[in-house]
Design a protein around this motif. Structure first.
Motif, mmCIF file in Angstrom:
data_model
loop_
_atom_site.group_PDB
_atom_site.id
_atom_site.type_symbol
_atom_site.label_atom_id
_atom_site.label_comp_id
_atom_site.label_asym_id
_atom_site.label_seq_id
_atom_site.Cartn_x
_atom_site.Cartn_y
_atom_site.Cartn_z
ATOM 1 N N LYS A 60 0.826 -1.323 -0.105
ATOM 2 C CA LYS A 60 -0.056 0.041 0.036
ATOM 3 C C LYS A 60 0.826 1.192 -0.088
ATOM 4 O O LYS A 60 1.703 1.386 0.832
ATOM 5 N N THR A 76 1.710 4.495 0.790
ATOM 6 C CA THR A 76 1.065 5.566 1.728
ATOM 7 C C THR A 76 2.222 6.356 2.126
ATOM 8 O O THR A 76 2.921 6.271 3.015
ATOM 9 N N CYS A 119 2.407 8.419 11.930
ATOM 10 C CA CYS A 119 1.043 7.830 11.117
ATOM 11 C C CYS A 119 -0.301 8.757 11.328
ATOM 12 O O CYS A 119 -1.171 8.364 11.961
ATOM 13 N N GLU A 134 -7.305 10.960 4.131
ATOM 14 C CA GLU A 134 -6.001 10.415 3.295
ATOM 15 C C GLU A 134 -5.792 11.233 1.993
ATOM 16 O O GLU A 134 -4.470 11.648 1.687
ATOM 17 N N CYS A 164 -2.496 8.961 7.489
ATOM 18 C CA CYS A 164 -2.318 7.283 7.587
ATOM 19 C C CYS A 164 -3.381 6.557 8.127
ATOM 20 O O CYS A 164 -3.920 5.654 7.430
ATOM 21 N N TYR A 167 -5.585 3.242 6.570
ATOM 22 C CA TYR A 167 -6.332 3.471 5.159
ATOM 23 C C TYR A 167 -5.813 2.270 4.285
ATOM 24 O O TYR A 167 -4.602 2.130 4.184
#
Length: 621
Positions: free
Chosen positions: A331, A333, A563, A568, A573, A581
């Motif tokens: 993911k 991020t 975080c 998002e 985070c 997320y």
């Protein structure tokens, strides 16, 4: 570290054993392949809170995994040791060189002990102002403003009042509305050094400084008596272990805590949707890997350094960084490891020529007094050893540090900046947009009289530390590409935004005015040691602060934000439900979710976040 007094060591050790008798050491060798409803990574300040609340339902099973061990040493129990730092329970690694601090490196302290930072911190309990938490809600986190957190501040705490005679002598007050009947005990000790009365006389003569009944009710700037995490029932440190784990350890078979286990990565059951199913752990006892599984959720409570690192090594984070470290991107991020914030602190110091006896330095300089106070504590649990550091706090807004015109100038110039100029080069578009949202909020707080920019702890001597509570700079946490499973690389980026430097100079200039107050006559003459009265211009003051690594520290041990809880699209985070997320069954419940660092000691906020997290997780079943 050793007990300061050599007399009564056996009694001190007996006290430690008695205070925490019944703790159980689990090595974790028999968990391989087992499944629990929830796995909590980290048995520290937040992890033990969440584990306690989840296991109130005896049908719910929880496994807590802690890298450190139980600590029953006097340093973990006796309040006075809050004045020192027990490095034996810290995993300390150097930061990256800080460009604005003469390229010096500084320790990044990470607690490795059951109870986490609550076992080793300075024990100060101070919440931020109402506006600090309302800023979280303004960033798109409904339910996370002051009104949403206040019930959890109260739920986590009990205030043990100061004995009436001492309260009357020093005019110690508190606001009972701020506290409930929770597991963490707070106390303002009866023993106070006599010169603290002089400091309060100075405070009462400061223009525009409010003196409310007590702290922790969301007031913001003012002069306060503030409690420490001390359990007055037995004059010991009140920790998350003592409050949330020890009382239930023997009776809740559905709660298991294993120690000496490092979580190496999160395990996933599939990629669409990406679902956390457990963790891989490595035991310090035999260095072997084992897998444990969660039916419902994996909950990260390892702190603002280790929680983001665990996400990164598990493939959740900035794709470019992960690929460089040879980690599969599960993911992408960008938020993971960004938004790093701490309270950079200026170690302002004065000498007071006519200090009373005793004073905070006497225990180090007078062996007879040292032996006397230790004997008193061991016999009666009273006196200097029954207290920690400062219980008087001066919180100031930026207009109070200088004036409203100067604060407005800082705010206007902040809004006019190109944010990319002073942000880390790794910041992508969502992170920049998120910072812009933060900037709009911070700019208002800089001109507000309800938001604190500095918190001076008053010890009763000339030490006057000045932590910057509203940092505009942002640090980073990234993997060590050559050794991603080792500690990450942390760049504090202190003073990256030059307006932080201006605000720190304002802190120093206000300190000079404070110590020039005529009410200091009883302890005068007063002489400035740090940074030194010979530095008069703003440039000279800032140069003196940044050239000496012992004068301006980038950290107060308050790492946060890595975080961040934000939408998002703004580089968040986790959402207001604390779920990561794009990943099912994975939550974060520690200081890393804090989007904007509050103006207080972080443990107060972390306890409230963890209490609220417990309710959120229970509600989703």
């Amino acid at each position: 570290m050793k007990v300061i007094s050599t007399s009564g060591v056996a009694l001190t050790l007996a006290l430690a054993y008695t205070a925490l008798a019944g703790s159980t050491l689990h090595d974790g060798l028999n968990v391989d392949g087992k499944t629990y409803d929830y796995i909590v990574v980290g048995g520290g300040t937040s992890g033990l809170v969440v584990a306690n609340r989840l296991t109130e339902d005896r049908r719910t099973t929880v496994l807590v995994i802690e890298r450190g061990y139980f600590d029953d040493k006097p340093e973990a129990i006796i309040p006075w040791y809050g004045n020192l730092l027990d490095t034996s329970v810290l995993a300390s690694v150097p930061s990256a060189p800080n460009p604005k601090l003469n390229n010096a490196t500084f320790p990044v302290s990470v607690a490795a002990v059951v109870g986490g930072g609550s076992v080793v911190n300075g024990m100060g309990y101070i919440r931020g102002s109402k506006s600090d938490y309302d800023a979280w809600e303004e960033l798109g986190n409904p339910g996370w403003g002051w009104d949403g957190l206040y019930p959890y501040f109260r739920k986590s705490t009990t205030f043990d009042p100061t004995a009436p005679e001492a309260a009357s002598k020093f005019n110690i007050t508190y606001d009972p509305r701020a506290y409930g009947k929770g597991p963490i005990h707070l106390h303002i000790p009866e023993f106070q050094y006599p010169d603290i009365a002089t400091f309060w006389d100075v405070l009462k003569h400061q223009n525009s400084v409010a003196i409310p009944l007590g702290s922790n009710i969301g007031n913001g700037p003012g002069a306060y008596w503030t409690p420490s995490t001390i359990d007055a029932r037995d004059a010991t440190r009140s920790t998350s272990r003592k409050g949330y784990y020890d009382p239930v350890n023997a009776t809740r078979t559905n709660l298991r805590l294993i120690t000496g286990q490092t979580v190496k990565e999160i395990l996933f059951s599939n990629d669409k949707p990406l679902t956390a199913k457990g963790v891989r752990i490595v035991s310090a006892l035999d260095n072997k890997s084992r897998n444990v599984y969660a039916r419902k959720e994996v909950i990260l409570a390892a702190g603002a350094v280790q929680s983001p690192q665990l996400l990164l090594v598990s493939g959740i984070g900035p794709g470019v960084q992960l690929r460089a470290a040879g980690i599969k991107v599960r993911k992408d991020t960008p938020a993971v490891g960004a938004n790093y914030q701490d309270h950079a602190t200026t170690m302002i110091r004065y000498t007071l020529a006519q200090q009373s006896f005793p004073n905070p330095d006497t225990i180090f300089t007078n062996a007879t007094y040292n032996d006397t106070v230790w004997a008193e504590y061991l016999s009666n649990k009273t006196g200097a050893i029954a207290g920690a550091s400062a219980t008087t706090l001066l919180l100031l807004s930026l207009p109070q540090l200088s004036n409203f015109s100067s604060a407005s100038s800082v705010s206007a110039r902040y809004l006019a900046q190109n944010p990319s100029t002073y942000l880390p080069s790794t910041y992508s578009a969502p992170l920049i947009e998120g910072y812009k949202a933060q900037r709009r909020i911070l700019a208002k707080r800089l001109t507000s009289t309800s938001a604190s920019v500095v918190a001076h702890a008053l010890l009763g001597n000339g030490f006057f530390p000045g932590p910057l509570l509203k940092p505009l700079s942002r640090g980073t946490l990234v993997l060590n590409a050559s050794d991603p499973y080792n500690f990450p690389i942390i760049q504090y980026n202190t003073l990256m935004n030059p307006l932080d430097g201006e605000n720190i100079v304002s802190i120093v200039r206000h300190a000079r005015r404070f110590f020039a107050s005529p009410e200091f006559v009883p302890v005068s003459p007063v002489m400035e040691l740090v940074p030194g009265a010979q530095y008069s211009t703003d440039e000279q003051i800032l140069d003196a602060l940044t050239s000496d690594p012992m004068v301006l520290w980038p950290t107060l041990g308050h790492p946060s934000g890595t975080c961040a809880m934000m939408p998002e699209r703004l580089g968040g985070c986790v959402g207001p439900d604390l779920k990561v997320y794009g990943v099912k069954g994975l939550s974060v419940v520690d200081a890393s979710v804090i989007p904007l660092i509050p103006g207080g000691a972080l443990q107060a906020t972390v306890y409230a976040v963890a209490e609220k997290a417990g309710d959120l997780i229970k509600a989703r079943g």
